[in-house]
Design a protein around this motif. Structure first.
Motif, PDB file in Angstrom:
ATOM      1  N   HIS A  63      25.019  29.003  -2.611  1.00 20.41           N
ATOM      2  CA  HIS A  63      23.878  29.873  -2.322  1.00 20.41           C
ATOM      3  C   HIS A  63      22.987  29.864  -3.556  1.00 20.41           C
ATOM      4  O   HIS A  63      23.435  30.187  -4.660  1.00 20.41           O
ATOM      5  CB  HIS A  63      24.334  31.295  -2.006  1.00 20.41           C
ATOM      6  CG  HIS A  63      23.192  32.260  -1.905  1.00 20.41           C
ATOM      7  ND1 HIS A  63      22.842  33.111  -2.936  1.00 20.41           N
ATOM      8  CD2 HIS A  63      22.297  32.472  -0.915  1.00 20.41           C
ATOM      9  CE1 HIS A  63      21.790  33.820  -2.571  1.00 20.41           C
ATOM     10  NE2 HIS A  63      21.442  33.459  -1.357  1.00 20.41           N
ATOM     11  N   VAL A  64      21.726  29.509  -3.387  1.00 20.20           N
ATOM     12  CA  VAL A  64      20.851  29.244  -4.532  1.00 20.20           C
ATOM     13  C   VAL A  64      19.644  30.174  -4.524  1.00 20.20           C
ATOM     14  O   VAL A  64      18.998  30.366  -3.487  1.00 20.20           O
ATOM     15  CB  VAL A  64      20.360  27.779  -4.523  1.00 20.20           C
ATOM     16  CG1 VAL A  64      19.499  27.499  -5.754  1.00 20.20           C
ATOM     17  CG2 VAL A  64      21.550  26.824  -4.471  1.00 20.20           C
ATOM     18  N   VAL A  65      19.351  30.744  -5.694  1.00 17.53           N
ATOM     19  CA  VAL A  65      18.077  31.392  -5.962  1.00 17.53           C
ATOM     20  C   VAL A  65      17.331  30.487  -6.935  1.00 17.53           C
ATOM     21  O   VAL A  65      17.863  30.124  -7.989  1.00 17.53           O
ATOM     22  CB  VAL A  65      18.255  32.793  -6.575  1.00 17.53           C
ATOM     23  CG1 VAL A  65      16.897  33.393  -6.917  1.00 17.53           C
ATOM     24  CG2 VAL A  65      19.015  33.700  -5.623  1.00 17.53           C
ATOM     25  N   ALA A  66      16.115  30.086  -6.570  1.00 18.20           N
ATOM     26  CA  ALA A  66      15.311  29.199  -7.406  1.00 18.20           C
ATOM     27  C   ALA A  66      14.198  30.004  -8.070  1.00 18.20           C
ATOM     28  O   ALA A  66      13.425  30.675  -7.385  1.00 18.20           O
ATOM     29  CB  ALA A  66      14.720  28.068  -6.573  1.00 18.20           C
ATOM     30  N   VAL A  67      14.123  29.944  -9.389  1.00 16.95           N
ATOM     31  CA  VAL A  67      13.095  30.655 -10.151  1.00 16.95           C
ATOM     32  C   VAL A  67      12.216  29.623 -10.853  1.00 16.95           C
ATOM     33  O   VAL A  67      12.723  28.740 -11.555  1.00 16.95           O
ATOM     34  CB  VAL A  67      13.735  31.616 -11.172  1.00 16.95           C
ATOM     35  CG1 VAL A  67      12.684  32.159 -12.143  1.00 16.95           C
ATOM     36  CG2 VAL A  67      14.427  32.772 -10.444  1.00 16.95           C
ATOM     37  N   GLU A  68      10.901  29.740 -10.663  1.00 10.80           N
ATOM     38  CA  GLU A  68       9.947  28.765 -11.199  1.00 10.80           C
ATOM     39  C   GLU A  68       8.627  29.463 -11.500  1.00 10.80           C
ATOM     40  O   GLU A  68       8.086  30.170 -10.645  1.00 10.80           O
ATOM     41  CB  GLU A  68       9.744  27.635 -10.193  1.00 10.80           C
ATOM     42  CG  GLU A  68       8.547  26.734 -10.426  1.00 10.80           C
ATOM     43  CD  GLU A  68       8.566  26.053 -11.793  1.00 10.80           C
ATOM     44  OE1 GLU A  68       7.500  25.988 -12.424  1.00 10.80           O
ATOM     45  OE2 GLU A  68       9.648  25.608 -12.222  1.00 10.80           O
ATOM     46  N   THR A  94      13.798  36.393 -15.794  1.00 12.12           N
ATOM     47  CA  THR A  94      14.051  35.856 -14.455  1.00 12.12           C
ATOM     48  C   THR A  94      13.732  36.857 -13.357  1.00 12.12           C
ATOM     49  O   THR A  94      13.462  36.459 -12.222  1.00 12.12           O
ATOM     50  CB  THR A  94      15.523  35.442 -14.309  1.00 12.12           C
ATOM     51  OG1 THR A  94      16.356  36.615 -14.408  1.00 12.12           O
ATOM     52  CG2 THR A  94      15.922  34.434 -15.378  1.00 12.12           C
ATOM     53  N   GLY A  95      13.834  38.155 -13.643  1.00 15.89           N
ATOM     54  CA  GLY A  95      13.663  39.169 -12.616  1.00 15.89           C
ATOM     55  C   GLY A  95      14.910  39.428 -11.793  1.00 15.89           C
ATOM     56  O   GLY A  95      14.881  40.255 -10.871  1.00 15.89           O
ATOM     57  N   LEU A  96      16.025  38.750 -12.093  1.00 13.94           N
ATOM     58  CA  LEU A  96      17.263  38.952 -11.349  1.00 13.94           C
ATOM     59  C   LEU A  96      18.051  40.133 -11.916  1.00 13.94           C
ATOM     60  O   LEU A  96      17.920  40.464 -13.102  1.00 13.94           O
ATOM     61  CB  LEU A  96      18.133  37.695 -11.394  1.00 13.94           C
ATOM     62  CG  LEU A  96      17.919  36.674 -10.263  1.00 13.94           C
ATOM     63  CD1 LEU A  96      16.531  36.069 -10.326  1.00 13.94           C
ATOM     64  CD2 LEU A  96      18.991  35.593 -10.321  1.00 13.94           C
ATOM     65  N   PRO A  97      18.894  40.761 -11.102  1.00 11.80           N
ATOM     66  CA  PRO A  97      19.729  41.859 -11.598  1.00 11.80           C
ATOM     67  C   PRO A  97      20.787  41.375 -12.594  1.00 11.80           C
ATOM     68  O   PRO A  97      21.109  40.179 -12.652  1.00 11.80           O
ATOM     69  CB  PRO A  97      20.398  42.406 -10.329  1.00 11.80           C
ATOM     70  CG  PRO A  97      19.614  41.852  -9.189  1.00 11.80           C
ATOM     71  CD  PRO A  97      19.049  40.550  -9.655  1.00 11.80           C
ATOM     72  N   ASP A  98      21.339  42.326 -13.345  1.00 12.21           N
ATOM     73  CA  ASP A  98      22.455  42.013 -14.236  1.00 12.21           C
ATOM     74  C   ASP A  98      23.629  41.452 -13.441  1.00 12.21           C
ATOM     75  O   ASP A  98      23.897  41.888 -12.302  1.00 12.21           O
ATOM     76  CB  ASP A  98      22.937  43.267 -14.965  1.00 12.21           C
ATOM     77  CG  ASP A  98      21.916  43.823 -15.945  1.00 12.21           C
ATOM     78  OD1 ASP A  98      20.884  43.170 -16.164  1.00 12.21           O
ATOM     79  OD2 ASP A  98      22.164  44.918 -16.490  1.00 12.21           O
ATOM     80  N   ALA A  99      24.351  40.503 -14.043  1.00 18.39           N
ATOM     81  CA  ALA A  99      25.609  39.987 -13.496  1.00 18.39           C
ATOM     82  C   ALA A  99      25.499  39.664 -12.009  1.00 18.39           C
ATOM     83  O   ALA A  99      26.312  40.099 -11.190  1.00 18.39           O
ATOM     84  CB  ALA A  99      26.746  40.986 -13.748  1.00 18.39           C
TER      85      ALA A  99
END
Length: 246
Positions: A63-68, A94-99
Motif C-alpha cells: 500500500h503506497v502513499v506517494a508524496v511529490e 511530508t504531511g503524514l502522521p507520526d509512525a
C-alpha cells in the motif's frame, strides 16, 4: 553549487514532466524487493516524481502513499496510477502522521533534499524498526555510446555526481548498499528526450539546450552501436541503500 541553484534544479522538472515520464527508467523488481522489507504494509514513496518507482511498489503488493512537490509531476503520476494516494509534500515536510508507514523509499531524489531535515522527517513518519531506502539509477558508462551521451548531456554542468552514501544520522542503523544491473529498452530517437529530461538542460537558454540536443542526435546518427537502429538497450546500475530506524 549554491542552495538556491540546487533548489532551482530540483524545481525544474515541473517544466519537463511529460518527457520525464516518457523516457526515464523504472526500477528492477529485485532492487525494489531489496529496498523494502517483505513484511512491510504501508510504504511512503518520497519525491515520487511521475511514479517510476511507485508503480513497481504497487505491483509488488504494498500500500503506497506517494508524496511529490511538483504539480506537473504529480499530474503525470496520477494519470499513470489513478488508484494511488498522491499528495503534495517534501522530504522535509511530508504531511503524514507520526509512525504511519513501515518503509520509506526515495528514488532519484535524495541529492535534492536537506539531508538532516529529511532524515528527521523520515524518522518521524516511520514506525519502530521501519526502513528507509534512498535509490538511484545510474547509467553504466562502461558502454562507449553511453559515456559519449553522458559527456554531451553534462557539458557545463556544475552539479556533482548525484548518488552517494546517504548520511541519515544517529536515528538509523548504518546503511547497507547493493547494486543491481539491468537495461531499459528505448527507441534511439528517445535518447534526445532522455537528455531533455535532465535538470541541467531544462534550465539552459534555448539555443544552448538545442545545441546539446542536436549533439545527441548526431551521436545517434553516427555511433556504430546506434546508427540505423530503432531500439537500444540502455544499461543501468540501480544503486540502493537501506537503513532501519533504531
Amino acid at each position: 553549487m549554491s542552495t538556491d541553484d540546487r533548489s532551482d534544479r530540483a524545481a525544474s522538472f515541473d517544466q519537463a514532466a511529460a518527457v520525464y515520464q516518457a523516457t526515464r527508467p523504472g526500477y528492477p523488481d529485485e532492487a525494489v524487493r531489496w529496498a523494502v522489507p517483505a513484511d512491510a504494509r504501508d510504504v511512503l514513496d518520497l519525491g515520487a516524481g511521475t511514479g517510476k518507482l511507485t508503480g513497481r511498489l504497487v505491483a509488488l503488493g504494498w500500500h503506497v502513499v506517494a508524496v511529490e512537490p511538483s504539480d506537473a509531476m504529480r499530474a503525470e503520476l496520477g494519470a499513470a496510477l489513478p488508484s494511488v494516494d498522491v499528495r503534495p509534500g517534501m522530504a522535509e515536510r511530508t504531511g503524514l502522521p507520526d509512525a504511519s508507514v513501515d518503509a520509506v523509499t526515495i528514488a532519484q531524489a535524495w541529492h535534492w533534499v536537506d539531508p538532516a531535515a529529511a532524515a528527521a522527517e523520515i524518522a518521524r513518519v516511520l514506525r519502530p524498526g521501519g526502513q528507509v531506502a534512498p535509490i538511484w539509477n545510474v547509467r553504466d558508462e562502461a558502454t562507449d555510446w553511453v559515456a559519449r551521451w553522458t559527456e554531451i548531456v553534462h557539458r557545463g554542468d556544475s552539479l556533482e555526481t548525484s548518488y552517494r552514501d546517504p548520511v541519515l544520522g544517529d536515528a538509523f542503523t548504518p546503511t547497507e548498499h547493493a547494486t543491481f544491473r539491468w537495461t531499459q529498452r528505448l527507441r534511439t530517437d528517445q535518447l534526445r528526450g532522455l537528455a531533455a529530461s535532465r535538470s541541467h538542460l531544462i534550465l539552459l537558454p534555448p539555443d544552448e539546450r538545442d545545441a546539446l540536443l542536436d549533439a545527441v542526435d548526431e551521436l545517434v546518427a553516427t555511433h556504430p552501436d546506434l546508427r540505423g537502429r530503432e531500439w537500444v538497450d540502455v544499461p543501468y546500475r540501480t544503486e540502493c541503500y537501506r537503513a532501519r530506524l533504531r
